[in-house]
Structure formats: C-alpha cells, structure tokens
Enzyme design. Structure first.
Site, PDB file in Angstrom:
ATOM      1  N   CYS A   1      28.348   7.228  39.067  1.00 40.66           N
ATOM      2  CA  CYS A   1      29.616   7.027  38.356  1.00 40.66           C
ATOM      3  C   CYS A   1      30.035   8.281  37.589  1.00 40.66           C
ATOM      4  CB  CYS A   1      29.504   5.829  37.419  1.00 40.66           C
ATOM      5  SG  CYS A   1      30.911   5.671  36.326  1.00 40.66           S
TER       6      CYS A   1
ATOM      7  N   CYS B   1      33.104   7.514  39.868  1.00 40.43           N
ATOM      8  CA  CYS B   1      34.275   7.042  39.100  1.00 40.43           C
ATOM      9  C   CYS B   1      34.892   8.116  38.201  1.00 40.43           C
ATOM     10  CB  CYS B   1      33.880   5.867  38.212  1.00 40.43           C
ATOM     11  SG  CYS B   1      32.627   4.800  38.881  1.00 40.43           S
TER      12      CYS B   1
ATOM     13  N   LYS C   1      36.259  11.289  40.026  1.00 40.16           N
ATOM     14  CA  LYS C   1      37.337  10.767  40.886  1.00 40.16           C
ATOM     15  C   LYS C   1      38.599  10.492  40.068  1.00 40.16           C
ATOM     16  CE  LYS C   1      38.090   6.748  41.047  1.00 40.16           C
ATOM     17  NZ  LYS C   1      37.414   5.644  41.696  1.00 40.16           N
TER      18      LYS C   1
ATOM     19  N   TYR D   1      37.345   1.636  49.666  1.00 42.19           N
ATOM     20  CA  TYR D   1      37.758   2.193  48.372  1.00 42.19           C
ATOM     21  C   TYR D   1      37.779   3.726  48.401  1.00 42.19           C
ATOM     22  CZ  TYR D   1      36.696  -1.999  45.420  1.00 42.19           C
ATOM     23  OH  TYR D   1      36.663  -3.215  44.811  1.00 42.19           O
TER      24      TYR D   1
ATOM     25  N   GLU E   1      41.077   6.035  48.215  1.00 50.16           N
ATOM     26  CA  GLU E   1      41.333   6.791  46.989  1.00 50.16           C
ATOM     27  C   GLU E   1      41.429   8.290  47.278  1.00 50.16           C
ATOM     28  OE1 GLU E   1      39.527   3.798  43.610  1.00 50.16           O
ATOM     29  OE2 GLU E   1      38.280   5.478  44.222  1.00 50.16           O
TER      30      GLU E   1
ATOM     31  N   HIS F   1      58.958  -7.286  27.181  1.00 48.36           N
ATOM     32  CA  HIS F   1      60.117  -6.763  27.888  1.00 48.36           C
ATOM     33  C   HIS F   1      60.539  -5.411  27.326  1.00 48.36           C
ATOM     34  CE1 HIS F   1      63.658  -7.023  30.360  1.00 48.36           C
ATOM     35  NE2 HIS F   1      64.387  -6.646  29.325  1.00 48.36           N
TER      36      HIS F   1
ATOM     37  N   GLU G   1      55.391  -8.334  32.548  1.00 47.05           N
ATOM     38  CA  GLU G   1      56.070  -9.598  32.204  1.00 47.05           C
ATOM     39  C   GLU G   1      56.303 -10.466  33.448  1.00 47.05           C
ATOM     40  OE1 GLU G   1      60.178  -9.386  30.724  1.00 47.05           O
ATOM     41  OE2 GLU G   1      60.321  -7.383  31.583  1.00 47.05           O
TER      42      GLU G   1
END
Ligand code: NDP
Length: 447
Positions: free
Chosen positions: A42, A47, A50, A176, A180, A436, A441
C-alpha cells in the site's frame, strides 16, 4: 516453554504494522520482520504512490476545465522524472514515519525475510527467533501469465520507478490496477491501449457501473480493446509489439506494457511446510478470526486472499491482536466493504450489485438510477457524467447496494457505507435532507 517474543510478525505492510502495534499496546513483547521498505504494498508500491499519480494525472483535465471558468489556456509541460522522484521521496518519508511509529509502540523491527523453521521458530538471515504466536502478513505479488515475450512487460511494482516516460503504453488486464493505470497514464499524456478479455472492464462490479466507467474512459481517449487477448510480445526496432487475438486480430506497437492480470499471495520461500500451515488455492487458509491450521500461527491481509484491500488487512490485524492479546475476542465482517476505483471517471461501490441481489432475492429487487452532468462541468463543456444507483429489496425496503461513477465517488461512498451497514432502508435515504448543490444529494432524491 519461554520464547524470545510473545508475537512475531512477518511482513511490515498494512496488516502487520496494525497488528504489531495493537498487540504491543496490550503489553506483548513484539518483533516484526521486513525484507523490503517498511510500509508494504500500500505505502511503497500501491495505494499511496498510485493516488499521488492519480492527482498528477488529473491536472491535464483541470487545465482544460479552467478555461470554461474564465482562465486563459494553460500551456504546461509534464516532467515524468520529476513526478517519479517526488513520489519516491514521499514513499520513503512515509516508510520512515512507520518505522518511527513502530519504535514508539515498542515493536522491534528486524530487517530481512523470515522463514519458518518450525511452528514456533523462524530464521531471519543467520538469526533464529522463537515466538509464542506468529502472524503472517506477507501480502501478495503480481501474476504474469505464460505468454511468449511476457518478460518484456512490467507490473505495478515497476511502474512507479519507470525511468523513461512511455509515449505509447499497452495495459493487459481490466481489473482495478489495469483500469487505474490506464487512466493515470492517459491523463499524463501517454497513448494508452487497454486489452481486456471480456466485453467490459471490472468484472464483478455492477454492470451499469462497468459500462459507465468504460464509456467515460473511451471518451477520455483510451483505446479499450475488448474480447481480445495477447498472444505474444516481441521486441522490434519500433518498440514492443503485441500480437492480439480475438475480436481484434492485429498487432500493436508500444514503448511499455503493463501486465495487470491479477495478484497472488506472496508465499514463496516462507517455509510454511516446516510449520504445518495449510495453503488452499494458493492462499493461507484461515478461520474467521485469522487462525491458520497451526493453532499458534495466524495470517491476515492479501496472503489469505479474502478481500485484498488495505483497510481490510488493517481491520483483520487489529481484530487478531484484540482477540489474542487484548482479551477482546472478535472477528471482522467482510460484508459491505466499500471500495473505490481511482479511474477517471472515478467509481465507488458498497454492498450487492444488481446482478448479485437478483441472484439472492429474485424479482423483489428494485433499482433506482440517475445519470446526470455534475454542476462543475456545466461551464466547461466537458461531456462528463455522474451515475448514482441504489439496489433495494422491495419487501424490506433495505438498500443492499450503492454504486457510483463520477467525480468524488470515493469520498461519497464512505458515509453511505455506514448507512448500508446499519441496514438503512430506501425510506431512510429519502428522509435524509440533501446538500444543495451537490452530486451527493441525488443519492437521497432518487425516484
Ligand atoms: P484483478 O484480479 O482485479 O484483475 C485482473 C485482470 O486481469 C482481470 O481483468 C482479468 O480478467 C484479467 N486476466 C487475468 N488473467 C488473464 C488472462 N490469462 N488473460 C487475459 N486476462 C486476464 O487484479 P488487479 O491486478 O487489477 O488487482 C489486484 C487486487 O488489488 C484487486 O483484487 C484489489 O483487491 C486490489 N487493488 C485495489 C485497488 C483499489 O481498491 N482502488 C487498487 C488496486 C488494486 P477477468 O476479469 O476476465 O478475470
């Protein structure tokens, strides 16, 4: 019998670091062995670097978007060497931080690869070490299929240190990592072709989401070559030539080929057979509380091939330490684990896909979906869309899955995952007031 340590952890990645510090916090005498940089996949080659590269690649889109907001056109050039160097510096900084955290926690760091001698003994180099309990947290490694010329490809391990910026790149695989990196390199200006054996990328994700990400990537200029496999790879004076077979029977010449065709537990050289630890389908077999077939040996993270995500490895590691050293027996739930694909467009998901929900609940599944242009793009002219999809079981009204594609999806899904985990109903979602203007939303206003 006395041992050198109460706990010996093999591998200082996400799971190993979390477990060792938690166990030490309960007063256990703990050591951790690492043969590479502290931090694991990681932090060192996954991660973290990346995500930094995802940020780097997003600027090319932002420069174009800015013009719609009155900024003059940005003339900018990209320096691959600088990016690789700065990312590498950050990775080393984080690795040092983790060494500091271990010291602070009172965990002894031992440099080197550990190998089992027996169920209570490991050797690291010349040193033999005994421990009451041993935790295996060795992670995974990339798989390269047996294709002629595959030695000419790199994996996600090497891409972070690639010396030359590739002008043309082929990505093999639609998971993945392939998805990516196809987006990262495309954003950085590389001409990217992604070769996938199915019709859409990201098998296992909700079909609507797969379609929307893929369409978004194609709009950004990525050439997705579907229902096609790579037959062979050859070095030619013009570059690396891939011979393709399937829907597209042609050749493709590029500078770099990223092989992203899955990962497997990194068990080579561990000597598991010396400790009587069982392996099933290439992964360490564990009980729900991470115990292996050998009572005093445990395993967490990618080497167990449950859900191969950093936060899952950390949660498994902490649950192990709480159970074994903290007098708080517990196992983590592997249900409703949210995840994100940091592609462009980004995607995030939690819970069941429509296909999985229908297989379990049949016709009682109702889906609510909206696809719209987020406000940010209203002035930019960019053809970007966000998709929001809820999968609901109509008898109970429970929201079983939420799937998002588009800007900020990963940031949105984390909070939604809490609601889904708590068993929220569609009525609960509807009763929540939206923010909003925001894309989020839409999640509470779907009809
Ligand atoms: P994945 O298993 O996700 O994807 C592998 C890809 O390679 C699939 O598209 C698969 O096709 C294809 N493939 C495999 N074998 C062959 C073959 N022989 N011929 C053609 N295609 C083939 O692996 P990744 O390497 O992308 O990622 C590994 C793991 O890392 C993931 O499971 C994930 O848990 C983790 N990860 C998570 C990230 C995140 O959370 N953002 C980021 C990166 C990694 P098919 O689908 O048809 O099998």
């Amino acid at each position: 019998m006395t041992y050198d340590y109460d706990l010996f952890v093999i591998g200082a990645g996400s799971g190993g670091l979390a477990a060792s510090k938690r166990a030490a916090s309960y007063g256990a005498k703990v050591a951790i062995a690492e043969g590479d940089l502290v931090g694991g996949t990681c932090v060192i080659r996954g991660c973290v670097p990346k995500k930094l590269m995802v940020y780097a690649s997003s600027f090319s889109h932002l420069y174009k978007d800015a013009v719609g907001y009155g900024w003059s056109e940005v003339e900018s050039s990209f320096d691959w060497t600088k990016l690789v160097e700065t990312v590498d510096q950050e990775v080393h900084r984080l690795s040092q931080l983790h060494i500091g955290y271990l010291e602070k926690a009172g965990v002894e760091l031992i440099s080197g690869f550990a190998k089992f001698v027996d169920a209570h003994t490991v050797e690291v180099g010349e040193r033999k070490i005994t421990a009451d309990k041993i935790l295996i947290a060795v992670g995974g490694e990339a798989i390269k299929p047996d294709i002629p010329g595959i030695e000419n490809t790199i994996t996600s391990r090497e891409i972070f240190l690639l010396k030359e910026y590739p002008k043309r790149m082929a990505v093999m695989g639609g998971g993945y990592i392939g998805t990516e990196f196809a987006c990262i390199m495309n954003g950085l200006g590389t001409k990217v072709s992604q070769i996938i054996r199915r019709d859409y990328i990201l098998r296992g994700f909700d079909q609507d989401i797969r379609v929307d990400i893929q369409e978004g990537m194609i709009k950004h200029g990525i050439d997705i070559i579907s229902e096609t496999i790579v037959e062979k790879i050859e070095e030619t004076p013009e570059g690396l030539q891939l011979t393709l077979k399937g829907k597209e029977e042609t050749t493709l010449t590029v500078d770099t080929i990223l092989c992203a065709m899955g990962r497997k537990p990194n068990l080579t050289g561990l000597g598991l057979e010396n400790a009587g630890v069982e392996v099933t389908k290439g992964a360490i077999a564990v009980s729900p509380n991470s115990r292996t077939s050998q009572g005093n040996i445990f395993a967490v993270g990618d080497c167990t091939n449950r859900i191969n995500l950093t936060p899952v490895a950390i949660a498994e590691g902490r649950a192990f330490a709480d159970t074994e050293f903290g007098n708080n027996p517990r196992a983590i739930s592997h249900k409703n684990v949210p995840s994100a694909v940091f592609s462009q467009p980004e995607a995030a998901t939690v819970g069941l896909t429509e296909e999985e929900a229908k297989a379990q609940f049949g016709d009682s599944i109702k889906c609510y979906k909206a696809k719209f242009r987020p406000m940010f793009y209203s002035l930019t002219g960019a053809d970007e869309k966000t998709t929001v999809k809820l999968v609901v079981e109509s008898h109970t009204d429970r929201v079983l899955g939420v799937h998002l594609v588009g800007k900020d999806s990963a940031e949105m899904i984390q909070g939604i995952a809490i609601a889904v985990n708590m068993g929220a109903t569609k009525k609960d979602f509807d009763a929540t007031i939206g923010i909003h203007p925001s894309s989020a939303e839409e999640i509470v206003t779907l009809r």
